[in-house]
Design an enzyme around this catalytic site. Structure first.
Site, PDB file in Angstrom:
ATOM      1  N   ALA A 235     117.310  47.167 133.159  1.00  0.00           N
ATOM      2  CA  ALA A 235     117.150  46.648 131.808  1.00  0.00           C
ATOM      3  C   ALA A 235     117.502  45.169 131.695  1.00  0.00           C
ATOM      4  O   ALA A 235     117.026  44.474 130.794  1.00  0.00           O
ATOM      5  CB  ALA A 235     118.009  47.458 130.828  1.00  0.00           C
TER       6      ALA A 235
ATOM      7  N   TYR B  58     120.195  40.689 121.953  1.00  0.00           N
ATOM      8  CA  TYR B  58     120.290  42.147 121.846  1.00  0.00           C
ATOM      9  C   TYR B  58     119.616  42.673 120.578  1.00  0.00           C
ATOM     10  O   TYR B  58     119.057  43.765 120.572  1.00  0.00           O
ATOM     11  CB  TYR B  58     121.752  42.563 121.902  1.00  0.00           C
ATOM     12  CG  TYR B  58     121.975  43.913 122.535  1.00  0.00           C
ATOM     13  CD1 TYR B  58     121.500  44.186 123.822  1.00  0.00           C
ATOM     14  CD2 TYR B  58     122.656  44.920 121.864  1.00  0.00           C
ATOM     15  CE1 TYR B  58     121.700  45.423 124.406  1.00  0.00           C
ATOM     16  CE2 TYR B  58     122.865  46.156 122.449  1.00  0.00           C
ATOM     17  CZ  TYR B  58     122.382  46.399 123.714  1.00  0.00           C
ATOM     18  OH  TYR B  58     122.579  47.629 124.295  1.00  0.00           O
TER      19      TYR B  58
ATOM     20  N   ASP C 198     110.458  63.962 127.345  1.00  0.00           N
ATOM     21  CA  ASP C 198     110.264  62.806 126.488  1.00  0.00           C
ATOM     22  C   ASP C 198     111.108  63.052 125.242  1.00  0.00           C
ATOM     23  O   ASP C 198     110.815  63.960 124.454  1.00  0.00           O
ATOM     24  CB  ASP C 198     108.779  62.672 126.129  1.00  0.00           C
ATOM     25  CG  ASP C 198     108.490  61.475 125.234  1.00  0.00           C
ATOM     26  OD1 ASP C 198     109.451  60.878 124.703  1.00  0.00           O
ATOM     27  OD2 ASP C 198     107.302  61.149 125.050  1.00  0.00           O
ATOM     28  N   VAL C 199     112.162  62.270 125.067  1.00  0.00           N
ATOM     29  CA  VAL C 199     113.101  62.528 123.969  1.00  0.00           C
ATOM     30  C   VAL C 199     112.488  62.257 122.601  1.00  0.00           C
ATOM     31  O   VAL C 199     113.096  62.572 121.580  1.00  0.00           O
ATOM     32  CB  VAL C 199     114.392  61.705 124.132  1.00  0.00           C
ATOM     33  CG1 VAL C 199     115.158  62.144 125.359  1.00  0.00           C
ATOM     34  CG2 VAL C 199     114.094  60.201 124.175  1.00  0.00           C
TER      35      VAL C 199
ATOM     36  N   GLY D 132     118.449  59.762 131.482  1.00  0.00           N
ATOM     37  CA  GLY D 132     118.344  58.318 131.473  1.00  0.00           C
ATOM     38  C   GLY D 132     118.361  57.638 132.822  1.00  0.00           C
ATOM     39  O   GLY D 132     118.364  56.407 132.885  1.00  0.00           O
TER      40      GLY D 132
ATOM     41  N   THR E 243     121.328  45.926 135.974  1.00  0.00           N
ATOM     42  CA  THR E 243     120.503  47.125 135.942  1.00  0.00           C
ATOM     43  C   THR E 243     119.055  46.711 135.715  1.00  0.00           C
ATOM     44  O   THR E 243     118.751  45.534 135.489  1.00  0.00           O
ATOM     45  CB  THR E 243     120.938  48.070 134.810  1.00  0.00           C
ATOM     46  OG1 THR E 243     120.704  47.429 133.548  1.00  0.00           O
ATOM     47  CG2 THR E 243     122.419  48.416 134.924  1.00  0.00           C
TER      48      THR E 243
ATOM     49  N   LYS F  94     122.652  50.614 118.616  1.00  0.00           N
ATOM     50  CA  LYS F  94     123.903  51.047 119.240  1.00  0.00           C
ATOM     51  C   LYS F  94     124.987  51.290 118.191  1.00  0.00           C
ATOM     52  O   LYS F  94     125.832  52.182 118.351  1.00  0.00           O
ATOM     53  CB  LYS F  94     124.377  50.023 120.264  1.00  0.00           C
ATOM     54  CG  LYS F  94     123.521  49.948 121.524  1.00  0.00           C
ATOM     55  CD  LYS F  94     123.500  51.257 122.286  1.00  0.00           C
ATOM     56  CE  LYS F  94     122.798  51.100 123.631  1.00  0.00           C
ATOM     57  NZ  LYS F  94     122.694  52.394 124.355  1.00  0.00           N
TER      58      LYS F  94
ATOM     59  N   SER G 214     120.516  52.349 137.799  1.00  0.00           N
ATOM     60  CA  SER G 214     120.858  52.917 136.499  1.00  0.00           C
ATOM     61  C   SER G 214     122.350  53.261 136.442  1.00  0.00           C
ATOM     62  O   SER G 214     122.896  53.841 137.393  1.00  0.00           O
ATOM     63  CB  SER G 214     120.050  54.187 136.240  1.00  0.00           C
ATOM     64  OG  SER G 214     118.668  53.930 136.194  1.00  0.00           O
ATOM     65  N   ILE G 215     122.989  52.916 135.345  1.00  0.00           N
ATOM     66  CA  ILE G 215     124.397  53.276 135.169  1.00  0.00           C
ATOM     67  C   ILE G 215     124.548  54.795 135.264  1.00  0.00           C
ATOM     68  O   ILE G 215     125.507  55.305 135.839  1.00  0.00           O
ATOM     69  CB  ILE G 215     124.914  52.751 133.815  1.00  0.00           C
ATOM     70  CG1 ILE G 215     124.958  51.222 133.812  1.00  0.00           C
ATOM     71  CG2 ILE G 215     126.289  53.323 133.508  1.00  0.00           C
ATOM     72  CD1 ILE G 215     125.362  50.621 132.483  1.00  0.00           C
TER      73      ILE G 215
END
Length: 283
Positions: free
Chosen positions: A215, A175, A77-78, A25, A213, A182, A31-32
């Site tokens: 995002a 969200y 690619d997940v 990721g 970030t 999530k 990125s976190i």
């Protein structure tokens, strides 16, 4: 002591000395997952990274040498079952040269999520079937798929960490379908924790507060929202990468050896609040 000697010393004495793990990721320095990776490397971990886009792969090629060692990089690619299936084998075998036995994977950082920006802007009721399916596949099934692929290679004390957000349990403006995803992700982590626990594998969730970030770029009123959250948090501030990375280190190391199936919040305490001084009805 030279820099190389210092690095070698850390790799032999850090909390994750001798441990090897995979981070999914990372897109760029904001990125976190990258902040987490830097902290893990500083504690002696040997890291591997996956990427999906060419731009992310190129950035990782430039950035990972800073971590020391020889970080493994691989495209994955997940949403592609074939690439997921090859992931565990490719990463596990990347250190097999000269090994007496197949190397094991000690930890996984899953920081993968995706929601189409246009779908998010339309609200949950306007979410298309395609948008919903893509979001759930990228954000939730990706964790399950990664566990399937890597499970045969996990060590006896492996730890798996995935990232979430408060929108999983509360309505967070904008969200929308990501909040639903999530919630499913956190539930999946609990089921996986129960299933993998007898084999010694722990699965936990880190729910981070809002941070700047990639995002968050372009989100309406993000700066104002961030400031308000800071004012309303018990600690009176926003969180930073160091806050998140430190908690990730705890959850991925033996310091949390008795912790699994938990969602740990790193949000300066914001999630515990129900009302605030000055709210209507506050006494």
């Amino acid at each position: 002591m030279t820099t190389a000697e210092q690095t070698a010393a850390v790799r032999s004495t850090g909390l994750l000395a001798g441990r090897r793990g995979l981070v999914l990721g990372v897109v760029n320095q904001r990125s976190i997952a990258w902040g987490i990776a830097e902290r893990l490397a500083a504690e002696g971990a040997e890291l591997g990274f996956t990427y999906r886009s060419r731009s992310a792969g190129l950035w990782l090629e430039r950035a990972t040498p800073r971590l020391g060692g020889d970080p493994w990089l691989g495209r994955c690619d997940v949403t592609d079952d074939a690439e997921l299936a090859g992931l565990g084998t490719d990463f596990a075998r990347s250190a097999a040269a000269g090994a007496d036995s197949a190397p094991k994977i000690d930890f996984i950082v899953h920081a993968v999520a995706h929601g189409n920006r246009e779908e998010l802007a339309g609200g949950l009721a306007a979410t298309s079937r395609k948008g919903f399916t893509e979001c759930m596949e990228s954000s939730v099934y990706s964790l399950i798929g990664v566990v399937q692929a890597l499970r045969p290679h996990l060590s006896e004390r492996a730890s798996i960490l995935t990232l979430s957000y408060l929108g999983s349990e509360r309505v967070c403006h904008g969200y929308n379908v990501l909040g639903v995803a999530k919630a499913a992700l956190e539930s999946s982590a609990r089921y996986l924790a129960a299933e993998l626990g007898p084999h010694g594998t722990r699965v936990n969730v880190l729910s981070a507060g809002p941070m700047r970030t990639l995002a968050t770029f372009g989100l309406p009123n993000f700066s104002a929202s961030l400031a308000q959250r800071a004012e309303r948090s018990p600690l009176g501030r926003s969180i930073n990468t160091a806050d998140v990375a430190g908690t990730a280190l705890y959850l991925l190391s033996d310091l949390s050896s008795g912790v699994t199936g938990e969602t740990v919040y790193v949000d300066a305490g914001y999630h515990i609040m129900g009302t605030w001084p000055g709210d209507p009805g506050d006494e």
